[in-house]
Design a protein around this motif. Structure first.
Motif, mmCIF file in Angstrom:
data_model
loop_
_atom_site.group_PDB
_atom_site.id
_atom_site.type_symbol
_atom_site.label_atom_id
_atom_site.label_comp_id
_atom_site.label_asym_id
_atom_site.label_seq_id
_atom_site.Cartn_x
_atom_site.Cartn_y
_atom_site.Cartn_z
ATOM 1 N N ASN A 79 65.966 28.078 28.501
ATOM 2 C CA ASN A 79 67.159 28.915 28.457
ATOM 3 C C ASN A 79 67.743 28.900 27.045
ATOM 4 O OD1 ASN A 79 69.683 30.074 28.652
ATOM 5 N ND2 ASN A 79 70.544 28.436 29.909
ATOM 6 N N LEU A 80 67.503 29.983 26.299
ATOM 7 C CA LEU A 80 68.103 30.153 24.972
ATOM 8 C C LEU A 80 69.002 31.379 24.965
ATOM 9 C CD1 LEU A 80 65.031 29.204 22.742
ATOM 10 C CD2 LEU A 80 66.885 27.748 23.568
ATOM 11 N N THR A 103 69.803 24.342 25.512
ATOM 12 C CA THR A 103 70.256 23.735 24.261
ATOM 13 C C THR A 103 71.770 23.537 24.186
ATOM 14 O OG1 THR A 103 70.426 25.890 23.158
ATOM 15 C CG2 THR A 103 68.324 24.737 22.965
ATOM 16 N N ALA A 104 72.516 24.101 25.134
ATOM 17 C CA ALA A 104 73.980 24.001 25.084
ATOM 18 C C ALA A 104 74.534 24.011 26.495
ATOM 19 C CB ALA A 104 74.563 25.167 24.283
ATOM 20 N N ASN A 105 75.596 23.234 26.739
ATOM 21 C CA ASN A 105 76.084 23.140 28.110
ATOM 22 C C ASN A 105 76.919 24.343 28.512
ATOM 23 O OD1 ASN A 105 78.591 22.610 26.936
ATOM 24 N ND2 ASN A 105 78.819 20.591 27.828
ATOM 25 N N TYR A 106 77.095 24.463 29.809
ATOM 26 C CA TYR A 106 77.785 25.623 30.384
ATOM 27 C C TYR A 106 79.233 25.688 29.928
ATOM 28 C CZ TYR A 106 80.151 28.557 33.806
ATOM 29 O OH TYR A 106 80.927 29.515 34.389
ATOM 30 N N GLU A 107 79.704 26.897 29.708
ATOM 31 C CA GLU A 107 81.132 27.121 29.560
ATOM 32 C C GLU A 107 81.491 28.448 30.209
ATOM 33 O OE1 GLU A 107 82.684 28.448 25.550
ATOM 34 O OE2 GLU A 107 80.837 27.481 24.890
ATOM 35 N N PRO A 108 82.645 28.526 30.867
ATOM 36 C CA PRO A 108 83.057 29.773 31.513
ATOM 37 C C PRO A 108 83.476 30.812 30.478
ATOM 38 C CG PRO A 108 84.767 28.106 31.736
ATOM 39 C CD PRO A 108 83.599 27.436 31.077
ATOM 40 N N ARG A 109 83.275 32.070 30.830
ATOM 41 C CA ARG A 109 83.626 33.150 29.892
ATOM 42 C C ARG A 109 85.120 33.214 29.610
ATOM 43 N NH1 ARG A 109 79.662 37.030 28.905
ATOM 44 N NH2 ARG A 109 77.859 36.944 30.296
ATOM 45 N N ALA A 133 65.388 19.103 35.037
ATOM 46 C CA ALA A 133 66.274 19.912 34.192
ATOM 47 C C ALA A 133 66.668 19.069 32.985
ATOM 48 C CB ALA A 133 67.521 20.365 34.955
ATOM 49 N N ILE A 134 66.385 19.566 31.785
ATOM 50 C CA ILE A 134 66.686 18.868 30.527
ATOM 51 C C ILE A 134 67.817 19.624 29.838
ATOM 52 C CG2 ILE A 134 65.778 18.098 28.302
ATOM 53 C CD1 ILE A 134 62.957 18.188 29.623
ATOM 54 N N LEU A 135 68.937 18.951 29.645
ATOM 55 C CA LEU A 135 70.129 19.595 29.087
ATOM 56 C C LEU A 135 70.285 19.286 27.596
ATOM 57 C CD1 LEU A 135 72.782 18.817 31.868
ATOM 58 C CD2 LEU A 135 71.088 20.673 31.789
#
Length: 397
Positions: A79-80, A103-109, A133-135
């Motif tokens: 996931n890029l 490569t980067a953790n989730y953030e809400p819009r 899953a590799i974060l």
């Protein structure tokens, strides 16, 4: 050995694609998918390998993602895309039996806020599905965590202080530009700072704390304390850490532009009404700023990113600094992208390589430091991001 689907077609994805193509002994089948298929096709054309497949997909749409995964049947999805899309892609991976890496953790819009809780909540579901899953497998987060794990494994009995230092001493000859997605970049920099000390998280005003640090082959640069996601997992995984901070350099001209952007309301993420149409000021700003993918050709200078660590080994205090320097022009010659994209895209490929080689493979949701750092560190030297160590030096912090 490995069939991989990469979602995203920006600068980081371009670098990762070049590196995946160069490691065809590991990555036997490769597809690039993005909202705009023509961007994927441009990457394939630049690489010059017509065997790389491309597809169109809306990464916000779980059903579209599932349809693509069921059709292509990848073993792993890299996931890029944007951090907003982490959860939809993870959902699709669970539904289709695909392993996952980002490569980067989730953030809400709708909120400039990021933390691992949303993705860590998937741990049991990935375990039950037998999926890995590799974060956070970029540079920071990513290599910064692997550097820390390597230090803990080889050089310390206890880590007490960790400072991750990130310097971009390059010059792209633009009045103002961001080195990755402008929307994500500006959201990250303008939120409040956060660091860990003696078991507590301490919040600061944006860019409030700063000091001059000296970077190898670069010299002194003013460095600013930011909140950065890898600190959250590192203090959890290394409970002897008493203090953990993240520092990044910014030039005065950049900060002046940033203040103006904030003062005139262009950093807002809440929609406004403009002639009957809803627009987000920061998204509009992104559309008029230079594309980070197009900065590489005239980019000079280099980056320097590393970990400065203080702790004890055999009862004695020790300092340790492990870092990588990456020249923008060398990155551009190899991939057509600048050094910031290169330092993120290469580790993403290596993380996937670790999975396909069976070295980083266990069911659940994991941060990079949960795995053995040694084979990853060896690949950094082989794949264009050589690292260096300084023992017993002045950490300046």
């Amino acid at each position: 050995m490995g069939k991989v689907l990469m979602i995203g077609a920006g600068g980081v994805a371009t670098v990762a694609a070049f590196k995946i193509n160069k490691n065809a002994d590991v990555f036997t089948d490769f597809m690039i998918a993005s909202r705009r298929k023509e961007k994927c096709d441009e990457i394939v054309k630049a690489i010059g390998n017509p065997n790389i497949k491309t597809a169109q997909v809306d990464a916000d749409d779980v059903e579209q993602l599932k349809a693509l995964m069921r059709d292509y049947k990848p073993e792993m999805v890299i996931n890029l895309a944007l951090p907003y899309q982490d959860l939809t892609i993870m959902e699709a991976c669970l539904a289709c039996g695909c392993h996952y890496l980002d490569t980067a953790n989730y953030e809400p819009r709708d909120e400039a806020h990021f933390e691992y809780s949303w993705q860590w909540a998937y741990k049991q579901r990935f375990e039950e599905a037998g999926l890995t899953a590799i974060l956070g497998c970029g540079f920071d987060p990513g290599v910064s965590g692997i550097f820390t794990a390597y230090a803990a494994k080889h050089h310390f009995d206890e880590i007490h202080e960790l400072d991750i230092v990130d310097c971009n001493a390059g010059d792209h000859h633009k009045a103002f530009a961001t080195n990755f997605n402008p929307e994500i970049n500006i959201r990250e920099i303008t939120q409040k700072g956060l660091y860990y000390k003696d078991g507590q998280w301490i919040e600061t005003e944006p860019l409030e704390i700063h000091r001059t640090l000296t970077y190898p082959n670069i010299g002194p640069r003013e460095s600013y304390l930011l909140h950065h996601e890898e600190l959250e997992s590192l203090v959890k995984n290394y409970p002897t850490i008493r203090q953990a901070r993240f520092w990044m350099t910014f030039g005065e001209e950049y900060l002046t532009h940033l203040r103006v952007i904030q003062n005139i309301g262009m950093a807002r993420i809440a929609p406004i009404d403009y002639n009957g149409q809803k627009i987000v000021p920061l998204q509009f700003l992104k559309a008029v700023l230079p594309n980070p993918q197009e900065l590489g050709e005239n980019y000079e200078g280099e980056t320097s990113i590393g970990c400065r660590i203080r702790g004890v080994k055999n009862g004695k205090e020790q300092t340790y600094y492990v870092y990588n320097n990456c020249k923008h022009q060398e990155a551009y010659k190899e991939t057509g992208m600048q050094g910031v994209s290169y330092t993120t895209g290469v580790p993403a490929m290596i993380g996937a390589m670790m999975f396909f080689k069976g070295l980083w493979r266990k069911p659940g949701v994991w941060n990079v430091e949960d795995f053995d750092p040694d084979p990853f560190m060896k690949e950094l030297n082989k794949q264009g991001l050589p690292w260096h160590e300084v023992f017993g030096g002045d950490l300046e912090l």
